[in-house]
Design a protein around this motif. Structure first.
Motif, PDB file in Angstrom:
ATOM      1  N   GLU A   6       0.765  -1.525  -0.351  1.00  0.00           N
ATOM      2  CA  GLU A   6      -0.015   0.095  -0.112  1.00  0.00           C
ATOM      3  C   GLU A   6       0.551   1.249   0.125  1.00  0.00           C
ATOM      4  O   GLU A   6       0.399   2.131  -0.769  1.00  0.00           O
ATOM      5  N   THR A   7       1.795   1.038   1.337  1.00  0.00           N
ATOM      6  CA  THR A   7       2.728   2.464   0.970  1.00  0.00           C
ATOM      7  C   THR A   7       3.466   2.580  -0.312  1.00  0.00           C
ATOM      8  O   THR A   7       3.038   3.715  -1.191  1.00  0.00           O
ATOM      9  N   LEU A   8       3.658   1.301  -0.941  1.00  0.00           N
ATOM     10  CA  LEU A   8       4.215   1.575  -2.338  1.00  0.00           C
ATOM     11  C   LEU A   8       3.744   1.869  -3.458  1.00  0.00           C
ATOM     12  O   LEU A   8       3.984   2.614  -4.044  1.00  0.00           O
ATOM     13  N   ARG A   9       2.544   1.570  -3.577  1.00  0.00           N
ATOM     14  CA  ARG A   9       1.379   2.366  -4.521  1.00  0.00           C
ATOM     15  C   ARG A   9       1.097   3.343  -4.379  1.00  0.00           C
ATOM     16  O   ARG A   9       1.104   4.694  -5.046  1.00  0.00           O
ATOM     17  N   VAL A  10       0.829   3.997  -3.168  1.00  0.00           N
ATOM     18  CA  VAL A  10       0.915   5.672  -2.775  1.00  0.00           C
ATOM     19  C   VAL A  10       2.692   6.645  -3.685  1.00  0.00           C
ATOM     20  O   VAL A  10       2.324   7.431  -4.392  1.00  0.00           O
ATOM     21  N   ILE A  11       3.464   5.471  -2.844  1.00  0.00           N
ATOM     22  CA  ILE A  11       4.862   6.784  -4.129  1.00  0.00           C
ATOM     23  C   ILE A  11       5.085   6.647  -4.984  1.00  0.00           C
ATOM     24  O   ILE A  11       5.361   7.339  -5.761  1.00  0.00           O
ATOM     25  N   LEU A  12       4.213   5.263  -5.735  1.00  0.00           N
ATOM     26  CA  LEU A  12       4.243   5.138  -7.492  1.00  0.00           C
ATOM     27  C   LEU A  12       3.279   6.486  -7.704  1.00  0.00           C
ATOM     28  O   LEU A  12       3.784   6.788  -8.709  1.00  0.00           O
ATOM     29  N   ALA A  13       2.165   6.268  -7.518  1.00  0.00           N
ATOM     30  CA  ALA A  13       0.826   6.870  -7.276  1.00  0.00           C
ATOM     31  C   ALA A  13       1.743   8.633  -7.461  1.00  0.00           C
ATOM     32  O   ALA A  13       1.630   9.681  -8.440  1.00  0.00           O
ATOM     33  N   ILE A  14       2.220   8.997  -6.097  1.00  0.00           N
ATOM     34  CA  ILE A  14       2.777  10.526  -6.455  1.00  0.00           C
ATOM     35  C   ILE A  14       3.774  10.760  -7.331  1.00  0.00           C
ATOM     36  O   ILE A  14       4.109  11.623  -7.973  1.00  0.00           O
ATOM     37  N   SER A  15       4.553   9.791  -7.576  1.00  0.00           N
ATOM     38  CA  SER A  15       5.701  10.086  -7.918  1.00  0.00           C
ATOM     39  C   SER A  15       5.383  10.269  -9.798  1.00  0.00           C
ATOM     40  O   SER A  15       5.838  11.002 -10.207  1.00  0.00           O
ATOM     41  N   ILE A  16       4.105   9.524 -10.013  1.00  0.00           N
ATOM     42  CA  ILE A  16       3.964   9.265 -11.509  1.00  0.00           C
ATOM     43  C   ILE A  16       2.863  10.603 -11.224  1.00  0.00           C
ATOM     44  O   ILE A  16       3.100  10.936 -12.878  1.00  0.00           O
ATOM     45  N   ILE A  17       2.362  11.172 -11.105  1.00  0.00           N
ATOM     46  CA  ILE A  17       1.485  12.492 -10.748  1.00  0.00           C
ATOM     47  C   ILE A  17       3.003  13.617 -11.092  1.00  0.00           C
ATOM     48  O   ILE A  17       2.488  14.931 -11.871  1.00  0.00           O
ATOM     49  N   VAL A  18       3.961  13.751 -10.392  1.00  0.00           N
ATOM     50  CA  VAL A  18       4.703  15.202 -10.812  1.00  0.00           C
ATOM     51  C   VAL A  18       5.760  14.666 -12.002  1.00  0.00           C
ATOM     52  O   VAL A  18       5.792  16.339 -12.831  1.00  0.00           O
TER      53      VAL A  18
END
Length: 136
Positions: A6-18
């Protein structure tokens, strides 16, 4: 879904949005790496940025996160030729060292992104069932 996933999902999501936002802020940097055989490089940069933002947001919304992961997986595959073109031609992008070694390392990194997105294409229901079947 386990806590680390779940933590890695949020990291991927935020990274790809940036990263998607940077396609609109500094599109010229991305236009440089669009292979010349492709039409409308600026349009493709904006389109890929839009889908990166959309996919990142989608990863954060549970009802659509699995579909968003499939979309990001397809996007990561679709933009891979730009990474190859950049490496083959040693194209300088601001804030990224222009070294053959950096380009060599960046190419397999795309495979990591593909695998990372693929990890979220699986249903968390199937994971729960599999965890109940543990033998040890």
């Amino acid at each position: 879904m386990n806590k680390h996933k779940e933590t890695l999902r949020v990291i991927l999501a935020i990274s790809i949005i940036v990263v998607g936002v940077t396609h609109f802020v500094v599109p010229g940097e991305y236009v440089k790496i669009v292979p010349p055989q492709l039409p409308y490089p600026l349009g493709l940069v904006y389109l890929s940025g839009f889908y990166e933002i959309l996919g990142g947001i989608g990863l954060l919304v549970p009802p659509v996160s699995q579909a968003a992961a499939w979309g990001l997986l397809a996007l990561f595959i679709a933009v891979y030729p730009a990474n190859i073109y950049m490496a083959a031609n040693l194209i300088k992008i601001e804030h990224i060292p222009n070294s053959p070694w950096v380009h060599v390392v960046r190419l397999p990194l795309q495979a990591v992104l593909i695998a990372w997105a693929w990890w979220y294409t699986k249903s968390s229901v199937g994971e729960k069932q599999a965890s109940k079947l543990k033998i040890f």
